[in-house]
Enzyme design. Structure first.
Site, PDB file in Angstrom:
ATOM      1  N   PHE A  38      47.637  56.530  82.242  1.00  0.00           N
ATOM      2  CA  PHE A  38      46.586  57.188  82.642  1.00  0.00           C
ATOM      3  C   PHE A  38      45.810  56.403  83.856  1.00  0.00           C
ATOM      4  CE2 PHE A  38      41.640  57.457  81.848  1.00  0.00           C
ATOM      5  CZ  PHE A  38      41.446  58.494  82.739  1.00  0.00           C
ATOM      6  N   THR A  39      45.529  55.062  83.433  1.00  0.00           N
ATOM      7  CA  THR A  39      45.125  53.894  84.535  1.00  0.00           C
ATOM      8  C   THR A  39      46.115  52.779  84.848  1.00  0.00           C
ATOM      9  OG1 THR A  39      44.148  52.781  82.619  1.00  0.00           O
ATOM     10  CG2 THR A  39      42.781  54.244  83.920  1.00  0.00           C
ATOM     11  N   GLY A  40      47.027  52.861  83.996  1.00  0.00           N
ATOM     12  CA  GLY A  40      48.266  51.896  84.236  1.00  0.00           C
ATOM     13  C   GLY A  40      49.394  52.567  85.078  1.00  0.00           C
ATOM     14  N   LYS A  93      38.865  59.389  71.571  1.00  0.00           N
ATOM     15  CA  LYS A  93      39.953  59.766  70.751  1.00  0.00           C
ATOM     16  C   LYS A  93      40.919  58.476  71.032  1.00  0.00           C
ATOM     17  CE  LYS A  93      40.552  64.802  70.882  1.00  0.00           C
ATOM     18  NZ  LYS A  93      41.357  65.782  71.700  1.00  0.00           N
ATOM     19  N   GLY A 104      48.185  53.160  61.066  1.00  0.00           N
ATOM     20  CA  GLY A 104      48.984  53.755  60.086  1.00  0.00           C
ATOM     21  C   GLY A 104      50.573  53.243  60.173  1.00  0.00           C
ATOM     22  N   ARG A 108      53.012  51.383  57.642  1.00  0.00           N
ATOM     23  CA  ARG A 108      54.200  51.733  57.254  1.00  0.00           C
ATOM     24  C   ARG A 108      55.220  50.738  57.343  1.00  0.00           C
ATOM     25  NH1 ARG A 108      58.538  54.408  59.329  1.00  0.00           N
ATOM     26  NH2 ARG A 108      57.679  54.267  61.500  1.00  0.00           N
ATOM     27  N   TYR A 147      32.911  54.659  75.249  1.00  0.00           N
ATOM     28  CA  TYR A 147      33.804  53.555  75.070  1.00  0.00           C
ATOM     29  C   TYR A 147      33.119  52.315  73.923  1.00  0.00           C
ATOM     30  CZ  TYR A 147      36.006  49.328  76.924  1.00  0.00           C
ATOM     31  OH  TYR A 147      36.795  47.959  77.049  1.00  0.00           O
ATOM     32  N   THR A 177      37.577  39.929  82.446  1.00  0.00           N
ATOM     33  CA  THR A 177      38.676  39.379  82.845  1.00  0.00           C
ATOM     34  C   THR A 177      39.266  40.095  84.140  1.00  0.00           C
ATOM     35  OG1 THR A 177      39.575  38.989  80.581  1.00  0.00           O
ATOM     36  CG2 THR A 177      41.224  38.771  82.224  1.00  0.00           C
TER      37      THR A 177
HETATM   38  N1  LIG Z   1      39.727  44.018  81.549  1.00  0.00           N
HETATM   39  C1  LIG Z   1      38.818  43.372  80.760  1.00  0.00           C
HETATM   40  O1  LIG Z   1      37.965  42.719  81.374  1.00  0.00           O
HETATM   41  C2  LIG Z   1      38.456  44.012  79.347  1.00  0.00           C
HETATM   42  C3  LIG Z   1      37.506  43.425  78.846  1.00  0.00           C
HETATM   43  C4  LIG Z   1      37.172  43.689  77.612  1.00  0.00           C
HETATM   44  C5  LIG Z   1      38.242  44.433  76.882  1.00  0.00           C
HETATM   45  N2  LIG Z   1      39.361  45.131  77.432  1.00  0.00           N
HETATM   46  C6  LIG Z   1      40.295  45.838  76.587  1.00  0.00           C
HETATM   47  O2  LIG Z   1      41.641  45.434  77.089  1.00  0.00           O
HETATM   48  C7  LIG Z   1      42.594  46.708  76.993  1.00  0.00           C
HETATM   49  C8  LIG Z   1      43.389  46.596  78.402  1.00  0.00           C
HETATM   50  O3  LIG Z   1      42.214  46.633  79.242  1.00  0.00           O
HETATM   51  P1  LIG Z   1      42.873  46.456  80.923  1.00  0.00           P
HETATM   52  O4  LIG Z   1      41.769  46.043  81.898  1.00  0.00           O
HETATM   53  O5  LIG Z   1      44.082  46.060  80.913  1.00  0.00           O
HETATM   54  O6  LIG Z   1      42.719  48.113  81.331  1.00  0.00           O
HETATM   55  P2  LIG Z   1      43.968  49.080  82.003  1.00  0.00           P
HETATM   56  O7  LIG Z   1      43.193  50.516  82.242  1.00  0.00           O
HETATM   57  O8  LIG Z   1      44.575  48.431  83.007  1.00  0.00           O
HETATM   58  O9  LIG Z   1      44.730  49.402  80.686  1.00  0.00           O
HETATM   59  C9  LIG Z   1      45.018  50.300  79.705  1.00  0.00           C
HETATM   60  C10 LIG Z   1      46.066  50.942  79.673  1.00  0.00           C
HETATM   61  O10 LIG Z   1      46.138  51.638  78.398  1.00  0.00           O
HETATM   62  C11 LIG Z   1      46.737  53.081  79.181  1.00  0.00           C
HETATM   63  N3  LIG Z   1      46.191  54.063  78.041  1.00  0.00           N
HETATM   64  C12 LIG Z   1      44.900  54.580  78.357  1.00  0.00           C
HETATM   65  N4  LIG Z   1      44.622  55.531  77.224  1.00  0.00           N
HETATM   66  C13 LIG Z   1      45.935  55.616  76.719  1.00  0.00           C
HETATM   67  C14 LIG Z   1      46.342  56.500  75.676  1.00  0.00           C
HETATM   68  N5  LIG Z   1      45.920  57.479  75.025  1.00  0.00           N
HETATM   69  N6  LIG Z   1      47.839  56.296  75.108  1.00  0.00           N
HETATM   70  C15 LIG Z   1      48.509  55.271  75.843  1.00  0.00           C
HETATM   71  N7  LIG Z   1      48.007  54.754  76.833  1.00  0.00           N
HETATM   72  C16 LIG Z   1      46.977  54.724  77.108  1.00  0.00           C
HETATM   73  C17 LIG Z   1      46.240  53.264  80.396  1.00  0.00           C
HETATM   74  O11 LIG Z   1      47.287  53.931  81.004  1.00  0.00           O
HETATM   75  C18 LIG Z   1      46.393  51.625  80.903  1.00  0.00           C
HETATM   76  O12 LIG Z   1      47.807  51.275  81.170  1.00  0.00           O
HETATM   77  C19 LIG Z   1      41.592  48.117  76.925  1.00  0.00           C
HETATM   78  O13 LIG Z   1      41.761  48.274  75.314  1.00  0.00           O
HETATM   79  C20 LIG Z   1      40.224  47.369  76.876  1.00  0.00           C
HETATM   80  O14 LIG Z   1      39.091  48.085  76.378  1.00  0.00           O
HETATM   81  C21 LIG Z   1      39.480  44.973  79.121  1.00  0.00           C
END
Ligand SMILES: NC(=O)c1ccc[n+]([C@@H]2O[C@H](COP(=O)([O-])OP(=O)(O)OC[C@H]3O[C@@H](n4cnc5c(N)ncnc54)[C@H](O)[C@@H]3O)[C@@H](O)[C@H]2O)c1
Length: 318
Positions: A38-40, A93, A104, A108, A147, A177
């Site tokens: 989605f974002t990756g 979700k 889960g 398991r 969020y 980060t």
């Molecule tokens: N970057 C920051 O500063 C920061 C700060 C606090 C928390 N976080 C947490 O760290 C984690 C990673 O953040 P990030 O900055 O790398 O963001 P990011 O958007 O680059 O990475 C999140 C990844 O999750 C994937 N994704 C989203 N929904 C999904 C789903 N339903 N099923 C499978 N994959 C899914 C996206 O495609 C993406 O690759 C997140 O959980 C975020 O909440 C990040």
């Protein structure tokens, strides 16, 4: 010989996840990277795709997943307001159903499980800096709630699985980060400034730029995450991971302009409502329990981030 573990990383094609994949693969483990992109993007892990200990599965964690692993790092979730507000119900979700599915699975196969929680669980804090014992001040019905509340509910689920099913859990609250592979258009201040400076556009600073933020370089964060996962099982968290060194937004803008050698000017705009004056983690727990603290200075981290964007900006579409 080191123990080779089978490790599942959800959100492994994202910014933080792709660096974590690299680190754990480098440590000799077998990596199963799960992401719905989605974002990756697969671009972030393309250099790992042919590695014999690396496997990628395109999968949405709101649906169950059946695999055999020893450890799970649950990072899947869009992380910037632009992305998580795009489909707010899907965001909740992903945090809640995603956590239920991953917990889960952990139950398991008796895997240890890490949760990427966030400083946003503190909401608009009345306490600075925020220790883990602070319960937060969160709006349950605002545009950011999908969020913030999703992540809070995920924490609840992690601790209930821990109490009820004796699952080994590690809940980290991650603060701002930055680094290579951040999304160029997700509205976060570091990537915004770097992209604007490289394009020669004015850098947008809200208010007088005197508000402070603290930024943790990706390499430091990943080190903290892995140390936490490998720590004593009593250390469940929640545990803050971030950089307590504060910089004003104006200092950041000036550093980016100088390090890029850009001719960009600063464009001051009025401060948005709810813009916090200060964001700073209290990391004393991580320092004392993990002997961890960030090492990469802002200038060093910015130089590496700028290098990445300079090389990759043309590959990204708007
Ligand atoms: N970057 C920051 O500063 C920061 C700060 C606090 C928390 N976080 C947490 O760290 C984690 C990673 O953040 P990030 O900055 O790398 O963001 P990011 O958007 O680059 O990475 C999140 C990844 O999750 C994937 N994704 C989203 N929904 C999904 C789903 N339903 N099923 C499978 N994959 C899914 C996206 O495609 C993406 O690759 C997140 O959980 C975020 O909440 C990040």
């Amino acid at each position: 010989m080191k123990d080779v573990k089978r490790i599942l990383i959800t959100g492994g094609a994202g910014f933080i996840g792709s660096h974590l994949c690299e680190k754990l693969l480098g440590d000799g483990h077998e990596i199963l990277c799960v992401d719905n992109c989605f974002t990756g993007t697969k671009m972030h892990i393309r250099h790992l795709l042919h590695h014999p200990r690396f496997e990628f599965i395109r999968h949405d964690i709101t649906f169950p997943l059946y695999v055999e692993v020893d450890e799970i790092y649950n990072l899947a979730c869009p992380a910037s307001p632009i992305h998580y507000q795009f489909e707010p119900v899907q965001t909740t979700k992903t945090s809640v159903h995603g956590a239920i599915n991953m917990l889960g699975l952990a139950k398991r196969v008796r895997a240890k499980i890490f949760q990427a929680s966030t400083s946003e669980v503190y909401g608009d804090p009345e306490l600075h800096p925020q220790p883990e014992t602070y319960w937060g001040n969160v709006n349950p019905i605002g545009p950011r709630s999908c969020y913030d509340e999703g992540k809070r509910c995920a924490e609840t689920l992690f601790f209930d699985y821990h109490r009820k099913h004796r699952l080994k859990i590690k809940v980290a609250r991650i603060f701002n980060t930055y680094g290579p592979r951040m999304h160029p258009n997700d509205g976060r201040v570091v990537s915004n400034f770097v992209v604007q400076a490289l394009k020669g556009e004015p850098l947008t600073v809200y208010g007088d730029g005197g508000q402070t933020r603290s930024f943790c370089y990706i390499e430091d964060l990943v080190e903290g995450i892995v140390r936490f996962m490998n720590s004593d099982s009593e250390l469940t968290g929640p545990l803050n991971l971030g950089n307590p060194v504060e910089n004003s937004i104006l200092q950041l803008a000036e550093a980016v302009i100088s390090l890029t050698g850009s001719s960009s000017q600063i464009n001051y705009q009025s401060l948005p409502v709810d813009d916090p004056r200060q964001r700073k983690p209290d990391i004393s727990l991580a320092v004392s329990k993990l002997d961890w603290e960030p090492k990469v200075a802002l200038e060093q981290g910015l130089i590496r981030t700028i290098e990445y964007f300079r090389a990759n900006l043309s590959n990204h579409t708007e």
